[in-house]
Write a protein that holds these residues in place. Structure first.
Motif, mmCIF file in Angstrom:
data_model
loop_
_atom_site.group_PDB
_atom_site.id
_atom_site.type_symbol
_atom_site.label_atom_id
_atom_site.label_comp_id
_atom_site.label_asym_id
_atom_site.label_seq_id
_atom_site.Cartn_x
_atom_site.Cartn_y
_atom_site.Cartn_z
ATOM 1 N N HIS A 74 0.642 -1.171 0.111
ATOM 2 C CA HIS A 74 0.080 -0.031 -0.029
ATOM 3 C C HIS A 74 0.981 1.180 -0.055
ATOM 4 O O HIS A 74 1.509 1.614 1.052
ATOM 5 C CB HIS A 74 -0.883 -0.110 1.284
ATOM 6 C CG HIS A 74 -1.736 0.950 1.547
ATOM 7 N ND1 HIS A 74 -3.136 0.825 1.712
ATOM 8 C CD2 HIS A 74 -1.637 2.513 2.111
ATOM 9 C CE1 HIS A 74 -3.711 1.958 1.860
ATOM 10 N NE2 HIS A 74 -2.645 3.079 2.263
ATOM 11 N N GLU A 97 1.643 4.686 0.162
ATOM 12 C CA GLU A 97 1.016 6.063 0.497
ATOM 13 C C GLU A 97 1.197 7.125 -0.553
ATOM 14 O O GLU A 97 2.440 7.446 -0.815
ATOM 15 C CB GLU A 97 1.373 6.172 1.954
ATOM 16 C CG GLU A 97 0.904 7.650 2.538
ATOM 17 C CD GLU A 97 -0.424 7.594 2.607
ATOM 18 O OE1 GLU A 97 -1.063 6.638 3.222
ATOM 19 O OE2 GLU A 97 -1.250 8.675 2.316
ATOM 20 N N SER A 104 -6.974 6.411 3.186
ATOM 21 C CA SER A 104 -6.341 5.472 3.169
ATOM 22 C C SER A 104 -7.357 4.092 3.051
ATOM 23 O O SER A 104 -7.049 2.939 2.618
ATOM 24 C CB SER A 104 -5.271 5.346 4.467
ATOM 25 O OG SER A 104 -4.076 5.778 3.913
ATOM 26 N N ASP A 140 -2.368 4.427 -2.937
ATOM 27 C CA ASP A 140 -3.663 4.359 -1.994
ATOM 28 C C ASP A 140 -4.559 5.523 -2.651
ATOM 29 O O ASP A 140 -5.860 5.413 -2.535
ATOM 30 C CB ASP A 140 -3.773 4.243 -0.610
ATOM 31 C CG ASP A 140 -2.918 5.554 -0.023
ATOM 32 O OD1 ASP A 140 -2.187 6.079 -0.720
ATOM 33 O OD2 ASP A 140 -3.066 5.627 1.188
ATOM 34 N N HIS A 141 -3.962 6.779 -2.744
ATOM 35 C CA HIS A 141 -4.712 7.855 -3.523
ATOM 36 C C HIS A 141 -3.725 8.981 -3.673
ATOM 37 O O HIS A 141 -2.592 8.698 -3.599
ATOM 38 C CB HIS A 141 -5.866 8.258 -2.396
ATOM 39 C CG HIS A 141 -5.108 8.582 -1.001
ATOM 40 N ND1 HIS A 141 -4.299 9.656 -0.568
ATOM 41 C CD2 HIS A 141 -5.183 7.927 0.262
ATOM 42 C CE1 HIS A 141 -3.682 9.434 0.695
ATOM 43 N NE2 HIS A 141 -4.379 8.090 1.087
#
Ligand code: GP9
Ligand code: MN
Length: 707
Positions: free
Chosen positions: A290, A292, A334, A529-530
């Protein structure tokens, strides 16, 4: 009561007389009217200061957030806000006159604070706040530093001028001894103001379109609702929506169940397709990273010949790399990306799945892999309670969450343990897990590349984001290096440095996996994640830097690249890749079909041999060119079009002709999908469906036995 009736009758009489006189002598009556109005304002100065200042704040908020002049002058939010403000203000005539100032002051503080909070919130999330987020406020507090450094601006405090103005006028009146502090209430004024509120509300209600009513009821597109109904009506509606989960059993269940059953009635219980990727990774371990705030535009980006993310770039070349991949997060950031990836459902339109709906039944990747004998875990060096992970991960089927207490905090970057130390320590745990011999699914949640992308503890990245050029000095004839500031000092500049650090950590992790033979029989997936919620102006600088002025190229310059809302949304893409020995040797390719986080589960399911009937995404190798990614706010994107639901407008991505039916079909699909997902989560429909099935199975069994 009789007294009020008498007063109302008296008022009616005066009104009729006024109109009769107006017919006879309009000019005179007009002057009378003005004098009369002046008198009213003068006698109720505090009330008018309250109404006008609060109303002005709402216009200001729309201007600073939605940034469209036409929205500022649009009449609907204006009258909707006015109606709410008048209702609040009307009650100031029901309290005793001597307490009126205190009442108005408290109201003005509350209404202005709503603007302050939303102004601040919008900067961070590009959306309006929600009462349901009170439940998640502790996570916001935990990233408090990030908010203060990034989000709170002087502009956000501007709205406090309303209570200040009220205090000022109050003391002025007091000084001039013009303040009435009688022990009475004025029901007549109360009713008159209430009448004003009804007229204002009627202006909005009578002009509503079915689209506006529909969107108001759903509350996904918060911007749209604020734009049409004003900030205060939005919050009232939000309040009702936020308590809905608590009263779900009372309202809307039947409709939700019907919607759910209609959608899933033709969906098969077992996967009914096959392609060249079916089952290729069955039984292999999964390491899921994941990453970030990692955005896709970083891949391949260089400053003075230096790559921002050299390790990721290398990995991309050996992987199945999805270069047109979007995250679909809402306010749960998240946690929403973890949720959508693992369940193939959308984030909820109120609250967040991880915090508000942790106790629902989900079909999720960890759960399905557990059934296949996998050990499932997540590792993250932040508090286990952050985003309610310690609870929600269990609902998703993770066996264990390794969190802050499992790590030695020996090096801090940004929000907590540095990614380098996190990966170093995680590898030790992973060696032990791999040594057990059973397959595993592990999610490694990175942290360092989190907004504000800077660190109190000093520099952790020396990546250079200036622009360097070698020029020949005309006087000396020698070559010299000239440095232009370029991205240095901007938030995007900080982001590049931070992403470079995260990439180094990633490189070290990949090397450690190889060294410890952990990539054998293992597939690694990585997803951003974004996005990093970066300012649009910084992108404009990145793509239009004018070194002569240390500014931005002129808009008329042929080289100027316009970063509008569409380009901004497209830049928010994140990377997604699948890497293994097989992808390195033969399967490597770039897939540029548009793909969303909700397509991960079906795509991996096809490769690893698990299937979720309730998945809303698609196996990307099955959809060919024709996929759609729906966003929680109703926007959607395909290979042909990026549609903005708030503007009800779109950008054509391919040079093909777009028919209106295409837009309406896709918009209907997006709406249906969001509705089904939300109903499924809020009403816990997977559980209800399973229970119903069990009951009917029991019934059939019973009948068979009896017969
Ligand atoms: C916190 C981390 C960050 O543990 O996952 O969450 P975010 O602020 O990106 O939602
Ligand atoms: Mn995040």
């Amino acid at each position: 009561m009789k007294k009020v009736q008498k007063q109302v009758k008296e008022f009616q009489k005066q009104l009729i007389k006024f109109f009769k006189d107006f017919k006879k002598n309009p000019k005179k009556q007009f002057t009378t009217l003005i004098t009369w109005m002046k008198e009213i304002v003068k006698n109720n100065l505090l009330f008018f200061v309250f109404v006008i200042s609060v109303l002005f704040n709402t216009v200001l908020l729309r201007y600073f957030t939605i940034h469209m002049v036409e929205n500022v002058f649009f009449y609907k939010p204006f009258f909707a806000d006015l109606a709410v403000i008048l209702v609040v203000g009307a009650f100031s005539f029901l309290v005793k006159e001597k307490h009126q100032f205190a009442y108005l002051l408290v109201s003005s503080i509350i209404l202005s604070l709503i603007c302050v909070i939303n102004s601040c919130y919008y900067t961070f999330y590009t959306s309006f706040s929600s009462i349901s987020l009170l439940a998640t406020s502790r996570y916001v507090v935990a990233v408090g530093d990030a908010i203060v450094e990034n989000v709170l601006r002087i502009q956000d405090l501007l709205y406090l001028w309303s209570p200040i103005a009220l205090i000022y006028v109050y003391y002025k009146l007091k000084k001039k001894k013009k303040l009435k502090r009688r022990n009475i209430r004025d029901q007549r004024k109360f009713l008159a103001v209430l009448g004003g509120a009804i007229v204002s509300a009627a202006i909005v209600i009578l002009t509503l379109t079915t689209l506006e009513i529909g969107r108001f009821a759903k509350q996904w597109n918060r911007e749209y609702i604020v734009m049409r109904f004003g900030i205060y009506t939005y919050h009232l509606n939000d309040l009702v929506k936020s308590i809905e989960p608590q009263i779900t059993t009372l309202f809307g269940y039947d409709e939700a169940m019907k919607r759910f059953q209609d959608y899933y009635q033709d969906v098969p219980e077992e996967q009914d397709w096959k392609n060249r990727y079916t089952g290729i990774f069955e039984g292999k371990n999964i390491i899921s990273i994941h990453a970030e705030s990692m955005q896709n535009f970083l891949i391949g980006l260089k400053f003075n010949g230096e790559e921002v993310t050299p390790n990721l770039n290398k990995l991309v070349k050996k992987s199945i790399y999805f270069s047109n991949f979007y995250s679909q997060v809402s306010v749960g950031t998240s946690s929403d990306s973890e949720f959508t990836l693992n369940t193939s459902l959308m984030p909820t339109n109120n609250g967040t799945a991880f915090v508000s709906y942790f106790n629902r039944e989900y079909v999720a990747i960890p759960k399905l892999l557990k059934e296949k004998g996998y050990y499932t875990f997540a590792m993250h060096a932040n508090n286990g309670s952050f985003w309610n992970r310690d609870v929600m991960h269990k609902s998703l089927g993770y066996d264990r969450l390794y969190s802050k207490s499992d790590y030695t905090i020996d090096e801090v970057v940004g929000l907590g343990l540095s990614d380098k130390s996190f990966f170093r320590q995680s590898v030790d745990y992973l060696k032990e897990i791999a040594g057990r011999g059973e397959p595993y699914y592990g999610t490694f949640i990175m942290l360092s590349n989190h907004t504000p992308f800077s660190d109190k503890n000093g520099d952790y990245s020396d990546f250079d984001v200036t622009l360097k050029e070698t020029v020949v000095n005309p006087e000396t004839g020698r070559e010299e290096e000239v440095t232009y500031p370029y991205m240095e000092g901007t938030k995007l500049g900080k982001y590049f440095k931070s992403a470079h650090y995260a990439d180094e950590a990633l490189g070290e992790f990949l090397a450690a996996l190889e060294e410890n033979d952990l990539m054998k029989n293992t597939v690694l997936i990585l997803y951003g994640d974004h996005d990093g919620r970066l300012p649009k102006a910084d992108y404009t600088r990145l793509y239009n830097y004018d070194k002569e002025t240390d500014g931005v190229l002129d808009k008329d310059d042929p080289a100027y690249i316009n970063i509008d809302t569409y380009q901004y949304d497209i830049l928010r893409k994140v990377p997604f890749l699948i890497y293994s020995d097989e992808t390195e040797s033969k399967l490597h390719k770039e897939v540029d079909t548009v793909m969303g986080m909700y397509d991960v589960m079906p795509t991996l399911g096809n490769m690893f041999g698990f299937y979720n009937k309730y998945q809303l995404g698609k196996d990307i190798f099955q959809v060919k060119d024709d996929n759609i990614v729906v966003f929680p706010n109703g926007n959607w994107v395909t290979n042909k079009v990026f549609y903005n639901a708030q503007k009800a407008a779109y950008l054509t991505l391919k040079d093909s002709e777009i028919k209106e039916e295409y837009i309406s079909e896709c918009s209907d699909y997006a709406e249906k999908l969001l509705n089904v997902s939300n109903s499924l989560i809020v009403f816990d429909l997977i559980k209800k469906e399973e229970e119903q099935k069990m009951n009917s199975d029991d019934y059939i069994e019973e009948r068979v036995i009896n017969e």
